[in-house]
Structures are given as structure tokens and as C-alpha cells.
Enzyme design. Sequence first.
Site, PDB file in Angstrom:
ATOM      1  N   SER A   1       0.826  -1.209   0.000  1.00  0.00           N
ATOM      2  CA  SER A   1       0.000   0.000   0.000  1.00  0.00           C
ATOM      3  C   SER A   1       0.859   1.257   0.000  1.00  0.00           C
ATOM      4  O   SER A   1       1.954   1.282   0.580  1.00  0.00           O
ATOM      5  CB  SER A   1      -0.909   0.005   1.233  1.00  0.00           C
ATOM      6  OG  SER A   1      -1.539   1.262   1.406  1.00  0.00           O
TER       7      SER A   1
ATOM      8  N   TYR B   1      -2.669  -0.235   9.894  1.00  0.00           N
ATOM      9  CA  TYR B   1      -2.812  -0.814   8.554  1.00  0.00           C
ATOM     10  C   TYR B   1      -1.510  -0.663   7.774  1.00  0.00           C
ATOM     11  O   TYR B   1      -0.999  -1.622   7.187  1.00  0.00           O
ATOM     12  CB  TYR B   1      -3.961  -0.126   7.814  1.00  0.00           C
ATOM     13  CG  TYR B   1      -4.025  -0.496   6.348  1.00  0.00           C
ATOM     14  CD1 TYR B   1      -4.467  -1.755   5.952  1.00  0.00           C
ATOM     15  CD2 TYR B   1      -3.630   0.409   5.364  1.00  0.00           C
ATOM     16  CE1 TYR B   1      -4.510  -2.112   4.612  1.00  0.00           C
ATOM     17  CE2 TYR B   1      -3.675   0.070   4.028  1.00  0.00           C
ATOM     18  CZ  TYR B   1      -4.115  -1.187   3.648  1.00  0.00           C
ATOM     19  OH  TYR B   1      -4.154  -1.540   2.321  1.00  0.00           O
TER      20      TYR B   1
END
Length: 321
Positions: free
Chosen positions: A128, A153
Amino acid sequence: MQKILVTGAAGFIGYHLSSWLCKNGHQVMGIDSLNNYYDVNLKLDRINQLRRESHFSFRPVNICDKPELDALFAAQKFDVVINLAAQAGVRNSIEKPYAYIDSNLIGFINILEACRHNPVKHLIFASSSSIYGNSDRIPFSEDHITDAPVSLYAATKKANELMAHSYAHLYGIPTTGLRFFTVYGPWGRPDMAYFSFTKNIIEGTPINVYNHGNQMRDFTYVDDIVEAMGALVSKAPEHNIPFRVCNIGNHQPVRLMDFINTLENIIGKEAKKIMLPRQSGDVDATYADVTKLTHLVGFQPKTDIEEGLSQFVNWYKKYYQ
């Protein structure tokens, strides 16, 4: 034809990628836990769409279930594994951290172990852009330092890259990590801002605009993403340690308020806006340097924000009638 496992196949990118791979002659098995992080019916509808492809099959498997995953790998002998199964969402990771440990860390080590004991030609996994944190060096390049994540995350995605590198080094698993930058398009995730903005604007409900709409995002249309991913399937790294990470983004960041204005113009209705400060875990800007991916597969994102959002709004109105 290659035999390809796509984990998270009922998800947004997993659905589009599985469809692309089938249409381009590959045999695809999709697995997914079908959890209730967002509307399960949307996930099931994606799978029902994929079942129309002659080269697609599906099994409800959770990557955290190691015995079931190991049995699947041993029986199927996949050529390529594309791991898109993960618990997504920056803000949700602050509220429900253990879901991210389970799926993004335990689930991912299960994938790595399965590839170790059932060798594959190429493992591709989702990282990501969030791992860049609040870096003030833009555009973000793969050689930038990424050791200051601002959300759990992001930390799990950084951990995935380190775990995958160690397995490439120890066991020679050819591995590519893809740092996704804000992917959007039809069949998207309801927890994404553009999805909820569209819903609320159409319904006349106010939208929350964080950081007063000043953050920049490298919004990337899903068709551009999956075409590049499909091209990468047959281009496994061949270095001494066969590992690499690549940015996969649009290379054209858009200010959030401009994004909202474009959406208003497409829908033909002005949004009721609640202006709010930046949320915990959010970053000010994302901006992908995609030079590496361009050299590898000729990646050239071609869908601008007006066209991409028009495609999404058309799908949204049709799907939700």
C-alpha cells in the site's frame, strides 16, 4: 494458460483482476473469507459475475485457516499466486487492530509458507502507498525510507514487504509487492470515500470532508491497475534475491475538493459538506512515481478522473437502481 490463485477474489481489485485473467486465457481459482467488513451481498454479486467466466472457480477459504490453505495448495499446484486478501481500511485499523493482525500478518505468513512448500513461479501481493506515511518527498519512489507508518494498517503492509523479502531470500520465492495508490471504479468498496460521497450526494445526505478537502490523493482507475498486474504475472524477478516492490498509481494526484467537485458535476447535484480536521492515521498527500513499473511492463495509466468517476457513477446508479 497459467493456473493462478487469486486470494480476496470477492474484493474490489480481486474481482476485476480475476475477470481480466480469465478473459486473457488463464485458469483462475478465487478464494475469499466473505467477511462482513462491508456488504457481503456485494461480494457475492461479484463472485456471481465471475462464475460466468469459463476459466473461473471459487472456494470460500480464509487465508487464516492454515490447514485448509495448505490442502488447497497441495492439491492445486498453482503456477502463480496473487494475494489480495487483507483487512483493508486505515481508519478501521485504529478501532479494530486485531483484525489486521489476523488477516494481514497471520494470513500472509500462511501464504508465504504455502508458497515455500508448494513452489510457485511468481507470488504477487498487495502492499500500500500508506507505508510512505507523511513523507514530504514527492513523488513517492520505491527507494524512499518507509519506516514511519502512521496507522496500524500501514505497519502491517510494511511488515508484509519485510516478511516477503525474507522468504525470497531464504527460499528463492520470486516475489513482487505492489504499493497501491487509492484505487477506484465500478464494483468498488463501500468504505471508500468516493463510494460514500456518491451515495450521500445522490441521497442529499451531508458528506464529511476531512482536512477541509486539502489532502491530495493519487486516484487510480481499476482497469489501469489490473492491466498492469496481468502483464506482471509472467515477469517474475530473477535477481539473486528474487524480490521487488513497485508503485502502482496514476502519477497525477488530485486535491480532494477538486475530486468532490468533479463528482458533483457528474451527478448533477451539489454535495452538502461538513468540513472537518484531518483524521488520525490520514496522510496529507500520496503521489506515485511509477517509473519502475513503466520499465517493467510499459505501465501508462490512461483513465483521467472525469472518465473514471463517470464510469463509477453509471455503475452505481445501475447497481443500486
